[in-house]
Design an enzyme around this catalytic site. Structure first.
Site, PDB file in Angstrom:
ATOM      1  N   TYR A 155      24.420   7.701   5.114  1.00  0.00           N
ATOM      2  CA  TYR A 155      24.028   7.038   6.373  1.00  0.00           C
ATOM      3  C   TYR A 155      25.141   7.178   7.429  1.00  0.00           C
ATOM      4  O   TYR A 155      24.883   7.526   8.583  1.00  0.00           O
ATOM      5  CB  TYR A 155      23.752   5.565   6.067  1.00  0.00           C
ATOM      6  CG  TYR A 155      23.269   4.730   7.228  1.00  0.00           C
ATOM      7  CD1 TYR A 155      21.959   4.825   7.692  1.00  0.00           C
ATOM      8  CD2 TYR A 155      24.125   3.812   7.854  1.00  0.00           C
ATOM      9  CE1 TYR A 155      21.518   4.039   8.748  1.00  0.00           C
ATOM     10  CE2 TYR A 155      23.684   3.021   8.903  1.00  0.00           C
ATOM     11  CZ  TYR A 155      22.382   3.136   9.345  1.00  0.00           C
ATOM     12  OH  TYR A 155      21.944   2.356  10.393  1.00  0.00           O
ATOM     13  N   ALA A 157      27.462   9.434   7.585  1.00  0.00           N
ATOM     14  CA  ALA A 157      27.556  10.835   8.028  1.00  0.00           C
ATOM     15  C   ALA A 157      26.467  11.142   9.053  1.00  0.00           C
ATOM     16  O   ALA A 157      26.715  11.786  10.078  1.00  0.00           O
ATOM     17  CB  ALA A 157      27.444  11.776   6.832  1.00  0.00           C
TER      18      ALA A 157
HETATM   19  P1  NAP Z   1      13.561  -0.771  10.462  1.00  0.00           P
HETATM   20  O1  NAP Z   1      13.260  -2.202  10.742  1.00  0.00           O
HETATM   21  O2  NAP Z   1      13.638  -0.321   9.042  1.00  0.00           O
HETATM   22  O3  NAP Z   1      12.471   0.135  11.258  1.00  0.00           O
HETATM   23  C1  NAP Z   1      12.515   1.520  11.141  1.00  0.00           C
HETATM   24  C2  NAP Z   1      11.495   2.161  12.067  1.00  0.00           C
HETATM   25  O4  NAP Z   1      11.632   3.593  11.946  1.00  0.00           O
HETATM   26  C3  NAP Z   1      10.053   1.840  11.700  1.00  0.00           C
HETATM   27  O5  NAP Z   1       9.279   1.777  12.880  1.00  0.00           O
HETATM   28  C4  NAP Z   1       9.627   3.043  10.863  1.00  0.00           C
HETATM   29  O6  NAP Z   1       8.214   3.303  10.886  1.00  0.00           O
HETATM   30  C5  NAP Z   1      10.369   4.149  11.582  1.00  0.00           C
HETATM   31  N1  NAP Z   1      10.583   5.339  10.764  1.00  0.00           N
HETATM   32  C6  NAP Z   1      11.196   5.432   9.562  1.00  0.00           C
HETATM   33  N2  NAP Z   1      11.172   6.704   9.123  1.00  0.00           N
HETATM   34  C7  NAP Z   1      10.523   7.429  10.077  1.00  0.00           C
HETATM   35  C8  NAP Z   1      10.155   8.787  10.209  1.00  0.00           C
HETATM   36  N3  NAP Z   1      10.446   9.697   9.270  1.00  0.00           N
HETATM   37  N4  NAP Z   1       9.476   9.185  11.322  1.00  0.00           N
HETATM   38  C9  NAP Z   1       9.162   8.283  12.289  1.00  0.00           C
HETATM   39  N5  NAP Z   1       9.485   6.985  12.218  1.00  0.00           N
HETATM   40  C10 NAP Z   1      10.150   6.565  11.119  1.00  0.00           C
HETATM   41  O7  NAP Z   1      14.937  -0.321  11.125  1.00  0.00           O
HETATM   42  P2  NAP Z   1      15.878  -1.054  12.222  1.00  0.00           P
HETATM   43  O8  NAP Z   1      16.776  -1.991  11.515  1.00  0.00           O
HETATM   44  O9  NAP Z   1      15.050  -1.533  13.355  1.00  0.00           O
HETATM   45  O10 NAP Z   1      16.788   0.176  12.690  1.00  0.00           O
HETATM   46  C11 NAP Z   1      16.430   1.011  13.777  1.00  0.00           C
HETATM   47  C12 NAP Z   1      17.560   1.992  14.035  1.00  0.00           C
HETATM   48  O11 NAP Z   1      18.775   1.283  14.288  1.00  0.00           O
HETATM   49  C13 NAP Z   1      17.862   2.918  12.847  1.00  0.00           C
HETATM   50  O12 NAP Z   1      18.218   4.193  13.316  1.00  0.00           O
HETATM   51  C14 NAP Z   1      19.043   2.260  12.189  1.00  0.00           C
HETATM   52  O13 NAP Z   1      19.823   3.168  11.460  1.00  0.00           O
HETATM   53  C15 NAP Z   1      19.788   1.711  13.398  1.00  0.00           C
HETATM   54  N6  NAP Z   1      20.683   0.600  13.087  1.00  0.00           N
HETATM   55  C16 NAP Z   1      20.206  -0.546  12.531  1.00  0.00           C
HETATM   56  C17 NAP Z   1      21.115  -1.577  12.263  1.00  0.00           C
HETATM   57  C18 NAP Z   1      20.669  -2.879  11.662  1.00  0.00           C
HETATM   58  O14 NAP Z   1      21.559  -3.689  11.354  1.00  0.00           O
HETATM   59  N7  NAP Z   1      19.405  -3.142  11.514  1.00  0.00           N
HETATM   60  C19 NAP Z   1      22.476  -1.413  12.541  1.00  0.00           C
HETATM   61  C20 NAP Z   1      22.899  -0.223  13.091  1.00  0.00           C
HETATM   62  C21 NAP Z   1      21.992   0.775  13.368  1.00  0.00           C
HETATM   63  P3  NAP Z   1       7.235   2.638   9.766  1.00  0.00           P
HETATM   64  O15 NAP Z   1       7.091   1.172  10.143  1.00  0.00           O
HETATM   65  O16 NAP Z   1       5.959   3.385   9.898  1.00  0.00           O
HETATM   66  O17 NAP Z   1       7.907   2.828   8.439  1.00  0.00           O
END
Ligand code: NAP
Length: 248
Positions: A155, A157
């Protein structure tokens, strides 16, 4: 004042968490929205309903890790919306493990969905943005991409790769008035972080100077700034939105 009036945004992964928060804030600020998701059809329909009275919005089931699907998405959005002004590459996953136990499959999947996806959609939207002589690309990294994290080598990377990629795009496309910036969230409380045990979540909160996990809205407001003309002289930047977890 609505900061995104008349603009069209693509947001990947907006059925949940941070992406959904971005769609809500962008819609409140007047943007038309094309969003993607992997499999959550019902949640996509709900979001279309929730924001449909505010703006034009349409969900596309589109695998961000697939090159051809990204091209088709860009073509479909141009057909339906006529323009692409803002792209938020937000879709991402985790497959955590210590390197000793990390499988090749989990390495590949995280790199494909988190990093290849950013390349795929950037390639697909560059030409329309160049024609428009304007654009803002926002790529979702993480505090972990800036500083690393034990148990998240794949992740971290992928998220560090996003930073190098985005800075390069900012340098290449600045002369075309296309900006490319990164948002690096800290610990944001979404379904992604719900997978952690309660004790770990509380420890994260205690270690944050602002003493709370972030909300999707905290990240969405940073994206709003980078998407809007308020940031018209900002490119190649990594904006930490982390409650003070990291101060460099
Ligand atoms: P999340 O709640 O797990 O939601 C992920 C979203 O991405 C969902 O809408 C999912 O769709 C979609 N998705 C997953 N794989 C996909 C694919 N192959 N093609 C298209 N859509 C896809 O994640 P989140 O916590 O909101 O995180 C969003 C972003 O912020 C990510 O890039 C994550 O790495 C980054 N981030 C999060 C945090 C944190 O603390 N939460 C911190 C730093 C960075 P489905 O609903 O259809 O599965």
């Amino acid at each position: 004042m609505k900061l995104l009036e008349g603009k069209t945004a693509i947001i990947t992964g907006a059925t949940r968490g941070i992406g959904k928060g971005i769609a809500e804030v962008f819609a409140q600020n007047g943007a038309n929205i094309a969003f993607t998701y992997a499999s959550s059809v019902a949640k996509a329909e709900e979001l279309e309903k929730e924001l449909g009275s505010l703006t034009k919005i349409r969900g596309f089931q589109s695998d961000a890790s697939d090159f051809d699907s990204a091209q088709k998405l860009a073509d479909d959005v141009i057909k339906e919306f006529g323009q692409i002004d803002i792209v938020v590459n937000n879709a991402g996953i985790t497959k955590d493990n210590l390197i000793l136990r990390m499988s090749k499959e989990d390495w590949d999947e995280v790199i494909r969905i988190n990093l290849d996806s950013v390349f795929n959609l950037t390639k697909a939207i560059i030409k329309p943005m160049m024609k428009q002589k304007k654009g803002s690309i926002i790529n979702m990294s993480s505090v972990v991409g800036v500083k690393g994290n034990a148990g998240q080598a794949n992740y971290a990377a992928s998220k560090a790769g996003i930073i190098g990629f985005s800075k390069s795009i900012a340098l290449e496309l600045g002369s075309r008035n296309i900006r490319c910036n990164v948002v690096a969230p800290g610990f944001i409380e979404t379904e992604m972080t719900e997978a952690l045990d309660k004790k770990t979540i509380q420890e994260w909160r205690n270690n944050i100077p602002l003493k709370r996990g972030g909300t999707p809205e905290d990240i969405a407001n940073a994206c709003l700034y980078l998407a809007s003309d308020l940031s018209s002289y900002v490119t190649g930047h990594v904006l930490n939105v982390n409650g003070g977890m990291l101060t460099y």
